[in-house]
Design a protein around this motif. Sequence first.
Motif, PDB file in Angstrom:
ATOM      1  N   SER A  15       0.835  -1.201   0.000  1.00 34.81           N
ATOM      2  CA  SER A  15       0.000   0.000   0.000  1.00 34.81           C
ATOM      3  C   SER A  15       0.873   1.255   0.000  1.00 34.81           C
ATOM      4  CB  SER A  15      -0.912  -0.010   1.225  1.00 34.81           C
ATOM      5  OG  SER A  15      -1.620   1.209   1.343  1.00 34.81           O
ATOM      6  N   TYR A  16       1.907   1.212   0.802  1.00 38.94           N
ATOM      7  CA  TYR A  16       2.852   2.334   0.886  1.00 38.94           C
ATOM      8  C   TYR A  16       3.474   2.625  -0.482  1.00 38.94           C
ATOM      9  CZ  TYR A  16       7.554   4.272   1.833  1.00 38.94           C
ATOM     10  OH  TYR A  16       8.718   4.999   1.814  1.00 38.94           O
TER      11      TYR A  16
ATOM     12  N   ALA B 119       2.273   1.705  -3.437  1.00 34.46           N
ATOM     13  CA  ALA B 119       1.220   2.101  -4.375  1.00 34.46           C
ATOM     14  C   ALA B 119       0.847   3.562  -4.223  1.00 34.46           C
ATOM     15  CB  ALA B 119      -0.008   1.216  -4.171  1.00 34.46           C
ATOM     16  N   GLU B 120       0.985   4.081  -3.021  1.00 29.65           N
ATOM     17  CA  GLU B 120       0.630   5.484  -2.760  1.00 29.65           C
ATOM     18  C   GLU B 120       1.773   6.439  -3.068  1.00 29.65           C
ATOM     19  OE1 GLU B 120      -2.188   6.612  -2.175  1.00 29.65           O
ATOM     20  OE2 GLU B 120      -3.381   4.929  -1.431  1.00 29.65           O
ATOM     21  N   GLY B 121       2.914   5.907  -3.481  1.00 27.11           N
ATOM     22  CA  GLY B 121       4.015   6.783  -3.862  1.00 27.11           C
ATOM     23  C   GLY B 121       5.316   6.531  -3.130  1.00 27.11           C
TER      24      GLY B 121
ATOM     25  N   ASP C  65       6.437   7.509  -0.138  1.00 26.10           N
ATOM     26  CA  ASP C  65       7.043   8.606   0.605  1.00 26.10           C
ATOM     27  C   ASP C  65       6.335   8.781   1.947  1.00 26.10           C
ATOM     28  OD1 ASP C  65       4.603   9.643  -0.137  1.00 26.10           O
ATOM     29  OD2 ASP C  65       5.423  11.066  -1.599  1.00 26.10           O
TER      30      ASP C  65
ATOM     31  N   ARG D  20       4.076  10.870   2.869  1.00 24.03           N
ATOM     32  CA  ARG D  20       2.632  10.992   2.698  1.00 24.03           C
ATOM     33  C   ARG D  20       2.002   9.617   2.473  1.00 24.03           C
ATOM     34  NH1 ARG D  20      -0.197  10.962  -1.880  1.00 24.03           N
ATOM     35  NH2 ARG D  20      -2.312  11.875  -1.930  1.00 24.03           N
ATOM     36  N   ALA D  21       2.683   8.768   1.722  1.00 22.80           N
ATOM     37  CA  ALA D  21       2.174   7.432   1.438  1.00 22.80           C
ATOM     38  C   ALA D  21       2.065   6.601   2.717  1.00 22.80           C
ATOM     39  CB  ALA D  21       3.088   6.719   0.444  1.00 22.80           C
TER      40      ALA D  21
ATOM     41  N   LEU E 110      -1.025   7.840   4.550  1.00 23.23           N
ATOM     42  CA  LEU E 110      -2.247   7.361   3.897  1.00 23.23           C
ATOM     43  C   LEU E 110      -2.493   5.881   4.210  1.00 23.23           C
ATOM     44  CD1 LEU E 110      -2.004   9.062   0.372  1.00 23.23           C
ATOM     45  CD2 LEU E 110      -3.738   9.490   2.133  1.00 23.23           C
ATOM     46  N   THR E 111      -1.420   5.094   4.226  1.00 28.73           N
ATOM     47  CA  THR E 111      -1.545   3.669   4.548  1.00 28.73           C
ATOM     48  C   THR E 111      -2.013   3.487   5.978  1.00 28.73           C
ATOM     49  OG1 THR E 111       0.161   3.030   2.954  1.00 28.73           O
ATOM     50  CG2 THR E 111      -0.280   1.491   4.747  1.00 28.73           C
TER      51      THR E 111
ATOM     52  N   THR F  13      -5.678   4.281   6.006  1.00 32.18           N
ATOM     53  CA  THR F  13      -6.462   3.255   5.313  1.00 32.18           C
ATOM     54  C   THR F  13      -6.697   2.035   6.191  1.00 32.18           C
ATOM     55  OG1 THR F  13      -5.629   3.958   3.147  1.00 32.18           O
ATOM     56  CG2 THR F  13      -6.506   1.715   3.317  1.00 32.18           C
TER      57      THR F  13
END
Length: 237
Positions: free
Chosen positions: A197-198, A200-202, A204, A206-207, A210-211, A214
């Motif tokens: 997930s990390y 896939a979100e980029g 970084d 921010r990723a 977001l993970t 989620t």
Amino acid sequence: MYTGTGIYSLGEAGRLIGVSSAQLSRWLFGYKCQKRRDGRAVAGYSAPLWAPQVTEGEASKTIGFQDLLEARFVHAFVSHGVPLLVVRRCLVSAQQLYGVPYPFTTLRFKTDGKSIFGEAVRQSVDEDPLIDLRSRQVVFREIIVPSLYAGIEYQGEHASKWYPVPKRDHIVLDPARHFGSPINEDTGVPTEALHASYLAEGGDERAAALTAATYDIPLRWVKAAIRYESQLAKASH
């Protein structure tokens, strides 16, 4: 049938303990080899070090949690230059003495394995003159150190869980949960899923945040999973 056993492909097991799947296959499923007989080479077979926990679907060569941890110890021996002949003798002697199929990970081997290892070396020297008795005895002290047993939790004398990194990171391999794959201990989410997930979100900061949102997991645990999976990936290359 295999509830609580843990199930790993050779590729996954190798990723977790830093061993190639080909090497694991040789240790746990045997291999064809050349042997010397009457001064000439003949086709032979080297038997598995032990019978894996998972016996169904052998074509897929899957192993269990106890196999995984025991193979981790075999890897430590071999990485320190111990011949497989010595490892095999040591394993058989310990199995016979303790009456268990997976002796290296028992607490008893931690305390008195040195004498078993020494005897295995002495027996092997007679069969293979290239094995140096003195240097091999020294090797044991370098292998069986607290770090090999640190992170293993026991029920009685038998391994029941493995924390591959410090427990504060909340990552565990528990054969009773998620087939023994590395998970966040508190939520049961696989570390591989968090890492995917990390990425896939980029990949970084921010990723990571977001993970964490989620999966509703504290950010520090997500970062711990990312570090762990990154270390595994690096070790496998």
